[in-house]
Design an enzyme around this catalytic site. Structure first.
Site, PDB file in Angstrom:
ATOM      1  N   TYR A  15       0.873  -1.207  -0.039  1.00 24.48           N
ATOM      2  CA  TYR A  15       0.204  -0.031  -0.052  1.00 24.48           C
ATOM      3  C   TYR A  15       0.860   1.268   0.055  1.00 24.48           C
ATOM      4  CZ  TYR A  15      -3.657   3.212   1.797  1.00 24.48           C
ATOM      5  OH  TYR A  15      -4.488   4.211   1.970  1.00 24.48           O
ATOM      6  N   ASP A  39     -11.798   7.643   3.868  1.00 26.15           N
ATOM      7  CA  ASP A  39     -10.420   8.164   3.943  1.00 26.15           C
ATOM      8  C   ASP A  39     -10.754   9.691   3.703  1.00 26.15           C
ATOM      9  OD1 ASP A  39      -7.743   8.951   3.942  1.00 26.15           O
ATOM     10  OD2 ASP A  39      -6.967   7.413   2.819  1.00 26.15           O
TER      11      ASP A  39
END
Lengths: 131, 131
Positions: A15, A39
Site C-alpha cells: 500500500y 479516507d
C-alpha cells in the site's frame, strides 16, 4: 481462517509502495472486490474498485505526488491492523504533511476489505525544509 | 452533534489518568451506559459498566499496576479518535510494556461509546532498565 501477520504486513508495505510509485493499478488491486474505503473517517465511503479508483484520482488531482511513510510496527490483532503513517503531498511550491492512523481489515488472501483513515485536514502542516 | 475535539482529548487524558491512579471508578465512569470495550481486538466484547468493571478487575488481577502513557497527538476525525499509547505493567520482578493503538467513538457528552484496542500479547516485551 484469517490473513496472517505476514500477509497483513506485506499488504501494508505494498500500500505504501503503490502511493510512492504513483501506481494506481497496484493500489486498486490491493482491495477485495467489495472493499470499503473511508479516507478520512467521516468522508464518504467508497465501495469496490471503481469507486476506490475514483477516490485515488480525486486525491491525486490535489497533489502532483503523495508519498507515504510507515511509522513504527503495525499493531495487528485478530486479523485486523492499525498503523501509523505520514503522508507527504507535493503541492508544487510547498510540501505538506499529515500524520495518520489507518485501520484495516483483511480477507483470507491478504487483500484489504476495509480501510478507515484517521486524520483531519486541520492536522496538515507545511513540511519542515530539512525533512 | 458529536463530541468536540476538546471533549475527546479530555476523555482520553482522563482515561490515561484513571489507569495511572489505579482508579477503577473513574475508569468505568468514562464510558456511556451501553458502551462496548474490545481490548485487545479479537477478545470478547464487554458491554456496559458491570462488564467493563469486570474487565478492569481481570486486567488488574494480572499486574500490581498498569501505567499508560499517551504518545503523540490523537488523530480525531468526525467525532472518532485513534491514538497511540504505551502500557507498562508491573509484574513485581519485571515490568513489561506494549505499544497500543486505541480506536474510540464518543457520545455527545464526551463519554466513550466504544473502545477497540489494537495490540497482541506477542508484542509485549520487558521494559528496558533505563526506561
Amino acid at each position: 481462517v484469517s490473513a496472517t501477520n505476514e500477509q497483513i504486513i506485506g499488504t501494508i508495505d505494498r500500500y505504501v509502495a503503490a502511493f510512492c510509485a504513483d501506481d494506481r493499478d497496484s493500489y486498486v488491486a490491493l482491495f477485495s472486490s467489495d472493499a470499503t474505503v473511508e479516507d478520512p473517517v467521516g468522508s464518504g465511503v467508497c465501495t469496490g474498485p471503481d469507486e476506490i479508483g475514483a477516490f485515488w484520482d480525486s486525491v491525486h488531482g490535489l497533489a502532483s505526488s503523495i508519498a507515504l511513510e510507515r511509522r513504527g510496527a503495525p499493531r495487528i490483532a485478530a486479523g485486523e491492523a492499525a498503523w501509523n503513517l505520514r503522508a507527504v503531498s507535493d503541492l508544487g511550491d510547498v510540501k505538506v504533511f499529515v500524520d495518520i492512523i489507518d485501520v484495516m481489515t483483511f480477507a483470507d488472501d491478504g487483500r484489504i476489505t476495509s480501510l478507515r483513515a484517521f486524520w483531519d485536514m486541520g492536522d496538515m502542516a507545511p513540511l519542515p525544509a530539512d525533512s
